[in-house]
Design a protein around this motif. Structure first.
Motif, short mmCIF file in Angstrom:
data_model
loop_
_atom_site.label_atom_id
_atom_site.label_comp_id
_atom_site.label_asym_id
_atom_site.label_seq_id
_atom_site.Cartn_x
_atom_site.Cartn_y
_atom_site.Cartn_z
N PHE B 66 -29.11 37.78 71.16
CA PHE B 66 -29.95 36.94 70.29
C PHE B 66 -30.40 35.69 71.06
CE2 PHE B 66 -27.38 39.63 67.68
CZ PHE B 66 -28.23 40.02 66.66
N PRO B 67 -31.48 35.02 70.59
CA PRO B 67 -32.05 33.92 71.38
C PRO B 67 -31.11 32.73 71.60
CG PRO B 67 -33.60 34.65 69.72
CD PRO B 67 -32.30 35.34 69.42
N LEU B 68 -31.30 32.10 72.75
CA LEU B 68 -30.60 30.88 73.14
C LEU B 68 -30.96 29.71 72.22
CD1 LEU B 68 -29.10 29.13 75.35
CD2 LEU B 68 -31.31 28.95 76.50
N PHE B 69 -32.21 29.72 71.75
CA PHE B 69 -32.70 28.59 70.95
C PHE B 69 -32.65 28.87 69.45
CE2 PHE B 69 -35.46 28.07 74.87
CZ PHE B 69 -34.67 27.08 75.42
N ILE B 70 -32.37 27.82 68.69
CA ILE B 70 -32.35 27.92 67.24
C ILE B 70 -33.27 26.83 66.67
CG2 ILE B 70 -30.88 27.68 65.19
CD1 ILE B 70 -28.56 28.71 66.89
N PRO B 71 -34.26 27.21 65.87
CA PRO B 71 -35.12 26.19 65.27
C PRO B 71 -34.27 25.22 64.45
CG PRO B 71 -36.01 28.40 64.89
CD PRO B 71 -34.64 28.58 65.44
N LYS B 72 -34.59 23.96 64.52
CA LYS B 72 -33.79 22.94 63.86
C LYS B 72 -33.60 23.24 62.37
CE LYS B 72 -35.33 19.09 62.58
NZ LYS B 72 -36.13 17.86 62.54
N SER B 73 -34.67 23.74 61.74
CA SER B 73 -34.59 24.01 60.30
C SER B 73 -33.60 25.13 59.97
CB SER B 73 -35.97 24.38 59.77
OG SER B 73 -36.45 25.53 60.44
N TYR B 74 -33.40 26.07 60.92
CA TYR B 74 -32.44 27.15 60.67
C TYR B 74 -31.03 26.61 60.64
CZ TYR B 74 -35.75 30.95 61.14
OH TYR B 74 -36.78 31.82 60.95
N ALA B 112 -47.08 18.11 75.62
CA ALA B 112 -46.42 19.40 75.42
C ALA B 112 -45.20 19.23 74.52
CB ALA B 112 -46.03 20.00 76.76
N LYS B 113 -45.40 18.60 73.38
CA LYS B 113 -44.32 18.38 72.44
C LYS B 113 -44.24 19.56 71.48
CE LYS B 113 -42.55 14.42 69.74
NZ LYS B 113 -41.80 15.24 68.81
N LEU B 114 -43.06 20.03 71.20
CA LEU B 114 -42.89 21.15 70.27
C LEU B 114 -43.14 20.70 68.84
CD1 LEU B 114 -39.59 22.78 71.59
CD2 LEU B 114 -41.91 23.70 71.78
N GLU B 115 -43.74 21.56 68.05
CA GLU B 115 -43.92 21.23 66.63
C GLU B 115 -42.58 21.09 65.92
OE1 GLU B 115 -46.64 23.56 64.27
OE2 GLU B 115 -48.01 23.61 66.00
N GLU B 116 -41.71 22.06 66.20
CA GLU B 116 -40.36 21.94 65.65
C GLU B 116 -39.36 21.96 66.81
OE1 GLU B 116 -39.06 24.95 62.88
OE2 GLU B 116 -37.11 23.98 62.62
N GLU B 117 -38.45 21.02 66.83
CA GLU B 117 -37.47 20.96 67.90
C GLU B 117 -36.58 22.21 67.87
OE1 GLU B 117 -37.77 18.57 65.61
OE2 GLU B 117 -38.26 16.69 66.61
N LEU B 118 -36.13 22.59 69.05
CA LEU B 118 -35.22 23.73 69.17
C LEU B 118 -33.84 23.23 69.60
CD1 LEU B 118 -37.55 26.21 71.09
CD2 LEU B 118 -36.97 26.27 68.66
N ILE B 119 -32.81 23.81 69.00
CA ILE B 119 -31.44 23.46 69.35
C ILE B 119 -30.92 24.53 70.30
CG2 ILE B 119 -29.14 22.98 68.41
CD1 ILE B 119 -31.55 21.22 67.36
N VAL B 120 -30.27 24.13 71.38
CA VAL B 120 -29.60 25.11 72.23
C VAL B 120 -28.36 25.57 71.47
CG1 VAL B 120 -28.56 25.56 74.48
CG2 VAL B 120 -30.46 23.94 74.28
N ARG B 121 -28.23 26.87 71.23
CA ARG B 121 -27.19 27.36 70.31
C ARG B 121 -25.81 26.78 70.60
NH1 ARG B 121 -27.92 33.23 72.94
NH2 ARG B 121 -27.22 32.61 75.00
#
Lengths: 493, 493
Positions: B66-74, B112-121
């Motif tokens: 599964f992905p390394l990144f997790i959307p902050k909202s998740y 190059a800012k992300l719309e939603e930040e990603l958390i490294v799992r």
């Protein structure tokens, strides 16, 4: 199930995407450009990993693990390297979340800003060479032969399952040597290891070659590669091995005391293959019914489907199936008995075709009476009735699996031969590229400008200068300038 | 080499750090809190992985990725989960670097800012349960038994090699079930698998138990754990298995159609062990001379050191060594012949002691004459001369290795028994904790407040409520309120 799979001839790209999803190999995740590798897909990747890992260890390499994060300043130390990767870096800037003041959402804590931003590794040369500086003092510490299995991130704008994803899994070898020659030999050796793996296990014929300067890895002096041809006539780079010269040793000041008492920069290589190989495997062999897996990488080499009415028939068939399974397993053949009562045999046949199981055994009451089985080959879609009293089943199945492995390879090889053509004029080049694609073997004047121009006009790139390139006087297909040998062009994934 | 190793009795913490570095297990990286796992350390981790992976597959689990990144909202969807992890999250906010305007440095591209930040799992429950929503429709899709080998990141402020690092390697199992009972059985089963692995392979006795509410995983209804005791009297949590109830199913709306035609939330578990196990392995068994490795996890179980003067003697010893190696390898015993002429035998003896090789064979000219070898055990530091004509060497070595495995386990078990004490008064509790540490078996009133207060006053926490807890009326060691059984307290890593 498979009846819904699009046809390759109608929409190759859609066929590929649907196949990857329906055969339970992978799917897109909620995170942009990142995939979920599903259990069935992952079990094929595990088989690839096991074989590659064995080959790396047999050639003297050891595994290790280096950090996921790279300080921004490290990435910048090798000029062409940062140039190559800067545009696709995931950047970590903060290390904490907190509740917003109204308590309604979770936000990034502005007080938790990193002093120096961290890059999620797109490749690990910089962090590894900064470590090698401490590991290498003397010629006695060389060669240093290390491999890492890891995830890496490259912020790709257009992604496709397995072929190009933001995060992917790979291995990256990083070696350090006392001499130029030894490093060059290592880089060539690893290209050969990759080629052998592709041909022997993936049943995938590859062309070994060297990249042109334009296509070289950012930071390498030479990039060796293996190139494969897909069924739609497009090429796919399946693995690369880089001779790094002393570039990273100089960037990270890695010197060693020589036997003779001098102090010299170390020579380096790096080499990698990734989950992209899964894409190559799928696209090279599969058909409109689904996956075709070479037996050496199939999670299940044989599946047994019982055909029965009622418990009693199933019991009898089960007893026989267990006997067969024991024999096959003792011979090292993997086999699955699908006795689910929730699905009909026809559904199961389609399912295992979709999933590419190399051999399917079907057994009904009449087979029990006659001591026969029905044996179906996935690659040729042919069936035969096998008289069990006339053969030693486990030997018969083992030799069938060998035959399938060879047949799949030979089919891919014939296709590639057919699709590799010498072209001698610009018109011929364009026409062939439009019509059928494939590898075009053509003269090139050796300049980056011509290469760039051809790419702009046709989307074709130089896949490689083949290792076995013949000396031959000719004229560049585009500029007409003199050339000493042919290179391979193709449109590529 | 090892002569410089600090003594455990003088500075246990320094001894540990130095041992990890000098035995080539791991080192700090240039990235804050992240370690480099060196080849020797990684080869022990690979052996752990192989055994655990086999045990997971034998209990019906499949690997996936599964992905390394997790959307902050998740991450925020399960309330106590985000509460537990928000303070230690690495956050990706941008996806590109660029050159600064003066061209002098590489900076993060503000465009190059992300719309939603990603958390490294930090762990993958959220991204996995959001995927399970698509995988699970009916009871036929259950149970879903998936494991993942991956790296995770938790922004720890105080880090120590293997024990607590910002990035670490681990496996995380995530399963989904139709009933509460089935999920509970799974969580208990995996605690038992971990205990079996710790005891049979790591030679590490563990206490199986349940965490108190305060120590529970963020998002779990129950956390099962295995707890081990280190030589300094501190406990170490070596693995956890969580019964998640329906918490994540509700957070991600994962329902299934029951056999009876209803629609219900799925029940879940998750469980994991990490490279922290390496720390436990090192701290539990090693001594002032270096590592002591249980044979089942030692990369080399036997090393052969030749003692010779001149080429001719070496040739004769080499011939004999090769004979011995062939026999041992045929028996599945790993063996290394160190014929380097750059180091003296004494240096090699110290080196292999430091690295914890279970058995060392030394052979000199007199041994050749007498048909003997000198055999040294790492665990007991004892030597014997073995007459090769009197034994079958490979059987003798195999049984020695078994004996070493058992001896190491029994030594750790005796130590733990000695260091596990029933205490009945607050004075006794404090005194024992200060004097020797260890597990203190004591009555507790069952409240979080008391637990918190004890931790504040003594730094001891409730390691677990043992699975085999006896019913026994008593009074809480701190509050004097009634209690129905003893729990285990300790200071912990």
């Amino acid at each position: 199930m498979s009846k819904g799979l699009p046809k390759r001839s109608e929409d190759y790209s859609l066929w590929y995407n649907e196949l990857v999803k329906r055969a339970d190999l992978a799917e897109n995740s909620p995170v942009r450009g990142c995939m979920v590798i599903k259990p069935y897909g992952y079990s094929i990747w595990e088989k690839m990993q096991a074989e590659l890992d064995r080959m790396f260890k047999e050639t003297g390499h050891q595994n290790a693990y280096f950090p996921l994060f790279i300080p921004k300043s490290y990435l910048s130390k090798e000029a062409s390297h940062v140039e190559g990767f800067a545009k696709e870096c995931a950047v970590v800037t903060h290390y904490r979340l907190k509740n917003s003041e109204d308590g309604k959402e979770v936000i990034v804590d502005p007080d938790a800003k990193l002093e120096e931003e961290l890059i999620v590794r797109p490749t690990s040369e910089t962090v590894i060479w900064s470590t090698y500086k401490n590991w290498i003092q003397s010629y006695r510490d060389l060669p240093l032969l290390v491999n890492q299995w890891a995830n890496v991130v490259r912020w790709e704008m257009r992604t496709r399952l397995f072929l190009r994803t933001t995060e992917f899994l790979w291995q990256e070898g990083h070696t350090a040597h006392a001499t130029r020659n030894e490093a060059m030999d290592e880089a060539v050796q690893m290209m050969n290891v990759y080629a052998q793996f592709a041909e022997d296990f993936m049943a995938l014929p590859v062309v070994k070659g060297v990249k042109s300067e334009n296509e070289r890895f950012a930071g390498a002096e030479d990039t060796f590669c293996i190139e494969a041809l897909m069924q739609d006539g497009k090429a796919l780079q399946a693995g690369t091995s880089h001779f790094l010269g002393q570039n990273f040793a100089k960037a990270f000041d890695v010197k060693f005391a020589t036997k003779e008492g001098g102090l010299e920069y170390v020579w380096g290589t790096s080499w990698g293959v990734s989950t992209r190989l899964m894409g190559a495997l799928i696209m090279a062999h599969s058909d409109d019914n689904g996956l075709v897996l070479p037996p050496k990488l199939a999670p299940n080499q044989v599946v047994i489907v019982p055909i029965y009415r009622g418990e009693e028939e199933l019991d009898k068939i089960s007893a026989k199936a267990k006997e067969i399974m024991a024999k096959l397993r003792a011979k090292g053949i993997s086999v699955h008995f699908d006795n689910r009562d929730t699905h009909k045999p026809g559904w199961k046949f389609a399912e295992y075709e979709l999933k590419g199981v190399p051999l399917r055994i079907a057994m009904g009451p009449r087979d029990l009476e006659n001591n026969t089985i029905e044996l179906a080959r996935r690659d040729t879609l042919t069936k035969e009735t096998v008289d069990l009293s006339a053969i030693v089943l486990e030997d018969y199945i083992a030799s069938k699996l060998d035959e399938i492995q060879k047949t799949i390879y030979n089919k891919a090889l014939s296709f590639r031969k057919e699709m590799t053509r010498e072209v001698n004029t610009w018109e011929e080049f364009q026409e062939m590229l439009d019509k059928e694609g494939g590898f075009l073997s053509a003269h090139w004047d050796g300049t980056g400008e011509t290469e760039e121009k051809i790419k702009e006009l046709t989307k074709a790139t130089i896949r490689c200068i083949p290792i076995d390139q013949k000396e031959e006087d000719g004229k560049c297909i585009y500029s007409g300038k003199p050339s000493k040998g042919r290179v391979l062009f193709a449109k590529a994934y």
